[in-house]
Design an enzyme around this catalytic site. Structure first.
Site, short mmCIF file in Angstrom:
data_model
loop_
_atom_site.label_atom_id
_atom_site.label_comp_id
_atom_site.label_asym_id
_atom_site.label_seq_id
_atom_site.Cartn_x
_atom_site.Cartn_y
_atom_site.Cartn_z
CE LYS A 216 15.30 -9.78 4.44
NZ LYS A 216 14.69 -9.52 5.78
CD GLU B 224 3.12 -5.14 13.93
OE1 GLU B 224 2.11 -5.41 13.27
OE2 GLU B 224 3.71 -5.96 14.65
NE ARG C 48 -5.87 -9.37 10.58
CZ ARG C 48 -7.10 -9.50 10.08
NH1 ARG C 48 -7.92 -10.41 10.55
NH2 ARG C 48 -7.49 -8.72 9.07
CD GLU C 49 3.77 -13.59 9.82
OE1 GLU C 49 3.91 -14.57 9.06
OE2 GLU C 49 4.45 -13.41 10.84
CB CYS D 90 2.60 -11.40 17.01
SG CYS D 90 3.23 -10.39 15.66
#
Length: 433
Positions: free
Chosen positions: A38, A154, A157-158, A263
């Site tokens: 990654k 945090e 929102r995706e 979440c």
């Protein structure tokens, strides 16, 4: 604003967004992950996450020399040119563990790895969603009186993570050391957002409290939609009437196949476990979780009512991701519905703009195609399961020419029923007349 040298451990949604946005604000950031492949892709400019503006900010930060990447937490905190890390953000996974409690193994591992490497005066910040008491736990693991631990949850929102970071409703910072909390809050000074400075336990509690509230609100509107179906009321009109009340607000009042993602399922379960560990019941949150699980079954009932017995029925699914604007399949209600349909013998073909190919281990019950026409071919019903705006723009007349039966079960109330009817489709919504 003073530019700080920051290390971010974790290059997932939260970590990469945090690193790129902090670099955008002028800080010098190194982002680390244990996944060497990654990191290599990120160093080559390959983001691998469907998130608006994120790729641009990564490119911007790298070009300006403010954002770099490294393998492993130890490399991230190592001195470079005699310049020590001032703030270390922990953005590692905290998945649902046994019994629903958050699994803090990654937090513990990083704390142990960097304990002897952190310079005196460094601040360790837990950005991941963690249970109340994690700051104390991390402090004990570090065994460093010269290192402060701060909770800075945090609220990303995706699909809108960059926007949420740079346009926050609030910044929450908690620590038992006021000066450390103020140092972390100062990192965001350019954003001009309201800042809540509190103790670590309260800051940790804020994230669970907020997500559980949103989950309960969604479960409530889904139960309300079921009641509207029975009574002949229209949930769209009902929620519009509710949403104008400033005490309620219009957000999170759209019924659907249930809530999911990385979440809400994890955080609601963790809050119930936190309460249980404290000797308290939390039946309100537990009821929201149960209502959400039942919602998947209700959607299958709707589909069965529309097509008859599901054994051998061909179902075209529109949507697989847990929400529009992301490629995330974690705890997706669409996949939960797919599993229930497959268990009854339905043959499933799915199209999703964010998931163009099969994902082994997640989409095994479904044949994933890259064209909505292929998903619709010979289908006994089309089922909308993710609220992608592009689905509103589909050529429904053309789709009507390839389906087996012109039936749409719209679990998101996304489509215009009149457009569907003009194309010859029967439209079935959730809580709609």
């Amino acid at each position: 604003m003073f530019a700080r040298r920051i290390a971010v451990v974790g290059a997932g949604y939260v970590g990469l967004t945090t690193a790129a946005c902090l670099a955008h604000l002028g800080h010098r950031v190194v982002c680390a992950d244990i996944d060497a492949a990654k990191i290599e892709r990120l160093q080559a400019g390959e983001i691998g996450i469907l998130e608006p503006r994120l790729a641009d900010l990564v490119t911007e930060g790298a070009a300006a020399g403010r954002l770099t990447f490294s393998v492993g937490a130890a490399a991230a905190v190592a001195r470079r040119d005699g310049d020590p890390v001032e703030v270390l953000f922990l953005c590692v996974p905290t998945p649902m563990g046994e019994g629903g409690a958050a699994d803090l193994a990654a937090v513990d591992t990083v704390a142990a790895e960097v304990r002897h490497l952190l310079p005196a005066g460094c601040v360790v910040v837990t950005k991941s969603t963690v249970p109340v008491g994690t700051a104390d736990r991390t402090r004990a693991l570090l065994r460093r009186r010269d290192i402060a631990v701060v909770s800075n949850p945090e609220f990303l929102r995706e699909g809108t993570a960059v926007h949420d970071f740079l346009n926050p409703d609030r910044i929450v910072v908690g620590s038992d050391q006021q000066d450390a909390a103020e140092r972390v809050a100062a990192l965001y000074s350019r954003l001009g957002a309201p800042t809540v400075l509190t103790d670590a336990a309260s800051a940790e509690m804020v994230k669970y409290a907020a997500n559980a509230f949103l989950a309960i609100k969604l479960s409530y509107v889904n139960a309300l939609a079921e009641l509207c179906d029975v009574l002949g009321a229209d949930v769209a009109d009902v929620t519009e009437g509710m949403g104008h009340d400033r005490r309620i607000g219009a957000a999170y009042l759209s019924p659907g196949p249930g809530w999911g993602g990385s979440c809400l399922p994890k955080d609601t379960s963790a809050l119930v476990q936190v309460a249980a560990a404290a000797g308290l019941d939390f039946p309100l949150v537990s009821a929201g979780i149960d209502t959400n699980a039942r919602q998947r079954t209700i959607m299958v009932d709707k589909i069965r009512d529309a097509v008859g017995p599901l054994t051998g029925a061909r179902i075209g699914m529109l949507g697989l991701t847990f929400k529009a604007g992301t490629d995330d399949l974690r705890d997706s209600p669409a996949l939960a519905v797919a599993d229930l349909l497959a268990a009854e013998g339905a043959e499933l073909t799915a199209y999703d703009p964010g998931c163009p190919a099969a994902v082994p281990g997640l989409t095994d019950a479904v044949t994933v195609v890259d064209d909505p026409m292929r998903a619709a071919k010979d289908a006994d019903a089309l089922v909308v399961l993710t609220e992608w705006p592009a689905f509103r723009q589909l050529d429904w007349t053309a789709l009507g020419g390839v389906v087996g039966r012109r039936v749409v079960v719209d679990t998101r109330n996304l489509l215009d029923p009149d457009i569907l009817r003009r194309a010859g489709f029967s439209w079935i919504g959730v809580g709609r007349r």
